[in-house]
Design an enzyme around this catalytic site. Structure first.
Site, PDB file in Angstrom:
ATOM      1  N   TYR A   1       0.841  -1.209   0.000  1.00 53.04           N
ATOM      2  CA  TYR A   1       0.000   0.000   0.000  1.00 53.04           C
ATOM      3  C   TYR A   1       0.878   1.261   0.000  1.00 53.04           C
ATOM      4  CZ  TYR A   1      -3.126   3.691   1.548  1.00 53.04           C
ATOM      5  OH  TYR A   1      -3.830   4.864   1.632  1.00 53.04           O
TER       6      TYR A   1
ATOM      7  N   LYS B   1       1.174   4.279  -2.894  1.00 52.05           N
ATOM      8  CA  LYS B   1       0.885   5.698  -2.635  1.00 52.05           C
ATOM      9  C   LYS B   1       2.093   6.571  -2.989  1.00 52.05           C
ATOM     10  CE  LYS B   1      -3.069   5.259  -2.254  1.00 52.05           C
ATOM     11  NZ  LYS B   1      -4.178   6.056  -2.782  1.00 52.05           N
TER      12      LYS B   1
HETATM   13  N1  LIG Z   1      -8.841   7.040   5.197  1.00 53.42           N
HETATM   14  C1  LIG Z   1      -7.532   7.249   5.362  1.00 53.42           C
HETATM   15  O1  LIG Z   1      -7.010   7.224   6.507  1.00 53.42           O
HETATM   16  C2  LIG Z   1      -6.663   7.550   4.165  1.00 53.42           C
HETATM   17  C3  LIG Z   1      -5.385   8.056   4.401  1.00 53.42           C
HETATM   18  C4  LIG Z   1      -4.560   8.337   3.322  1.00 53.42           C
HETATM   19  C5  LIG Z   1      -5.013   8.117   2.027  1.00 53.42           C
HETATM   20  N2  LIG Z   1      -6.252   7.624   1.811  1.00 53.42           N
HETATM   21  C6  LIG Z   1      -6.659   7.383   0.422  1.00 53.42           C
HETATM   22  O2  LIG Z   1      -7.917   7.979   0.189  1.00 53.42           O
HETATM   23  C7  LIG Z   1      -8.595   7.271  -0.847  1.00 53.42           C
HETATM   24  C8  LIG Z   1     -10.019   6.984  -0.390  1.00 53.42           C
HETATM   25  O3  LIG Z   1      -9.966   6.166   0.748  1.00 53.42           O
HETATM   26  P1  LIG Z   1     -11.098   6.150   1.870  1.00 53.42           P
HETATM   27  O4  LIG Z   1     -10.429   6.276   3.167  1.00 53.42           O
HETATM   28  O5  LIG Z   1     -12.180   7.084   1.505  1.00 53.42           O
HETATM   29  O6  LIG Z   1     -11.561   4.622   1.765  1.00 53.42           O
HETATM   30  P2  LIG Z   1     -12.974   3.947   1.488  1.00 53.42           P
HETATM   31  O7  LIG Z   1     -14.047   4.594   2.279  1.00 53.42           O
HETATM   32  O8  LIG Z   1     -12.716   2.477   1.671  1.00 53.42           O
HETATM   33  O9  LIG Z   1     -13.230   4.259  -0.056  1.00 53.42           O
HETATM   34  C9  LIG Z   1     -12.526   3.598  -1.074  1.00 53.42           C
HETATM   35  C10 LIG Z   1     -13.261   3.849  -2.383  1.00 53.42           C
HETATM   36  O10 LIG Z   1     -12.523   3.218  -3.453  1.00 53.42           O
HETATM   37  C11 LIG Z   1     -13.433   2.411  -4.186  1.00 53.42           C
HETATM   38  N3  LIG Z   1     -12.764   1.244  -4.756  1.00 53.42           N
HETATM   39  C12 LIG Z   1     -11.999   0.338  -4.103  1.00 53.42           C
HETATM   40  N4  LIG Z   1     -11.645  -0.649  -4.951  1.00 53.42           N
HETATM   41  C13 LIG Z   1     -12.211  -0.352  -6.149  1.00 53.42           C
HETATM   42  C14 LIG Z   1     -12.234  -1.000  -7.415  1.00 53.42           C
HETATM   43  N5  LIG Z   1     -11.618  -2.182  -7.634  1.00 53.42           N
HETATM   44  N6  LIG Z   1     -12.913  -0.409  -8.430  1.00 53.42           N
HETATM   45  C15 LIG Z   1     -13.574   0.759  -8.229  1.00 53.42           C
HETATM   46  N7  LIG Z   1     -13.592   1.424  -7.050  1.00 53.42           N
HETATM   47  C16 LIG Z   1     -12.915   0.860  -6.027  1.00 53.42           C
HETATM   48  C17 LIG Z   1     -14.489   1.972  -3.176  1.00 53.42           C
HETATM   49  O11 LIG Z   1     -15.718   1.675  -3.848  1.00 53.42           O
HETATM   50  P3  LIG Z   1     -16.339   0.208  -4.071  1.00 53.42           P
HETATM   51  O12 LIG Z   1     -15.931  -0.651  -2.921  1.00 53.42           O
HETATM   52  O13 LIG Z   1     -17.821   0.481  -4.123  1.00 53.42           O
HETATM   53  O14 LIG Z   1     -15.805  -0.242  -5.382  1.00 53.42           O
HETATM   54  C18 LIG Z   1     -14.661   3.259  -2.371  1.00 53.42           C
HETATM   55  O15 LIG Z   1     -15.562   4.120  -3.020  1.00 53.42           O
HETATM   56  C19 LIG Z   1      -7.770   6.021  -1.130  1.00 53.42           C
HETATM   57  O16 LIG Z   1      -6.988   6.220  -2.296  1.00 53.42           O
HETATM   58  C20 LIG Z   1      -6.873   5.906   0.085  1.00 53.42           C
HETATM   59  O17 LIG Z   1      -5.639   5.266  -0.215  1.00 53.42           O
HETATM   60  C21 LIG Z   1      -7.095   7.324   2.862  1.00 53.42           C
END
Ligand SMILES: NC(=O)c1ccc[n+]([C@@H]2O[C@H](COP(=O)([O-])OP(=O)(O)OC[C@H]3O[C@@H](n4cnc5c(N)ncnc54)[C@H](OP(=O)(O)O)[C@@H]3O)[C@@H](O)[C@H]2O)c1
Length: 267
Positions: free
Chosen positions: A161, A165
């Site tokens: 992961y 990133k």
């Molecule tokens: N939350 C944190 O602490 C954090 C920190 C740093 C960076 N980020 C980044 O922020 C972004 C969003 O994360 P989040 O925290 O909002 O997580 P989340 O709530 O789990 O959302 C992830 C999103 O990605 C979609 N997704 C995952 N696999 C997919 C696939 N194969 N095809 C299409 N869509 C897919 C999911 O939709 P479906 O499951 O419906 O497909 C969901 O809408 C990510 O890139 C993550 O790396 C998050």
């Protein structure tokens, strides 16, 4: 909350594509864009959630909202998405969809590792390559690539992961320079721990996270407000201080410290 540019809706509308819009940070991007008067094409696998969000955005903000259900791990997804939005006046692409996993590298299912690289690395490349020419041809627009504070050093117990990133960070940094002459503003967003279902689904215990998880609202607002102004966004003073400290700490020391934190939050 930082303000958006006054010309936001004309520069980055009429339509935006948001990947990973079915939950968390992506759903918040869709909500804030709709509130700014930008119509949104919503991309993720869970079509039911996208449909409910599309109804909400149309009802609450009177904007257009289109459901584009795709699995971004598929090599055909970017072309299928480009076809879905071919008729729209596209001004902004948000590559946010991501998947993560916490645990020992040697115990991580190889198929899941491959899928993570496809969704987190291959998909932003393919989506940007498919839709970017339309922004450049229009001579104005924006691209947001969602990376992470985990991109700035090796991330033991979330090794793949973290590496994906880091890929996103360098992709965004490079495209910010390359696409500028075409009038496309690129922002790389590096959130720290953010309160979504993402970290919880991968076994993170919020009680063991050393800093408070940020709510999605300010994380997304920081990225949208940066469009046309700055190309790298680390939301939150604590996260910014952590990233700044990494510039003077040897990389091996930084990776060791990150490993200690990752082990604690997942065990
Ligand atoms: N939350 C944190 O602490 C954090 C920190 C740093 C960076 N980020 C980044 O922020 C972004 C969003 O994360 P989040 O925290 O909002 O997580 P989340 O709530 O789990 O959302 C992830 C999103 O990605 C979609 N997704 C995952 N696999 C997919 C696939 N194969 N095809 C299409 N869509 C897919 C999911 O939709 P479906 O499951 O419906 O497909 C969901 O809408 C990510 O890139 C993550 O790396 C998050």
């Amino acid at each position: 909350m930082p303000r958006l540019r006054k010309d936001f809706a004309t520069r980055y509308g009429t339509w935006a594509v948001v990947t990973g819009a079915s939950s968390g940070i992506g759903a918040e991007f869709a909500r804030q864009l709709a509130a700014a008067g930008v119509s949104v094409a919503l991309v993720a696998r869970r079509a039911d959630r996208l449909a409910a969000l599309a109804d909400e955005l149309a009802r609450d903000h009177g904007v257009g909202a289109r459901v584009c259900a795709h699995d971004l791990a598929s090599p055909r997804a970017a072309d299928a998405l480009a076809a879905d939005v071919a008729d729209l006046d596209l001004g902004l692409v948000v590559c946010n969809a991501g998947t993560s996993w916490k645990g020992a590298f040697l115990e991580h299912d190889p198929a899941d590792q491959r899928r993570m690289i496809e969704v987190n690395c291959q998909a932003p490349v393919a989506v940007t390559r498919a839709l970017g020419p339309r922004l450049a041809a229009r001579g104005r627009g924006g691209l947001v690539i969602v990376s992470s504070t985990g991109a700035f050093q090796g991330l033991p117990w979330s090794a793949v992961y973290g590496a994906t990133k880091a890929f996103d960070l360098l992709l965004g940094e490079a495209l910010a320079v390359e696409l500028k002459p075409a009038g496309v503003d690129v922002v790389t967003l590096c959130p720290g721990g953010t309160d979504t279902e993402g970290p919880m689904n991968t076994g993170v215990d919020p009680a063991k996270v050393p800093v408070k998880l940020m709510p999605v609202g300010p994380v997304v607002r920081a990225a949208l407000a940066a469009l046309g102004r700055r190309s790298l966004v680390v939301p939150g003073a604590v996260n910014r201080a952590g990233v700044a400290a990494l510039r003077v700490v040897p990389r091996a020391v930084a990776a060791k410290a990150a490993g200690r934190i990752m082990k604690r939050v997942t065990s």
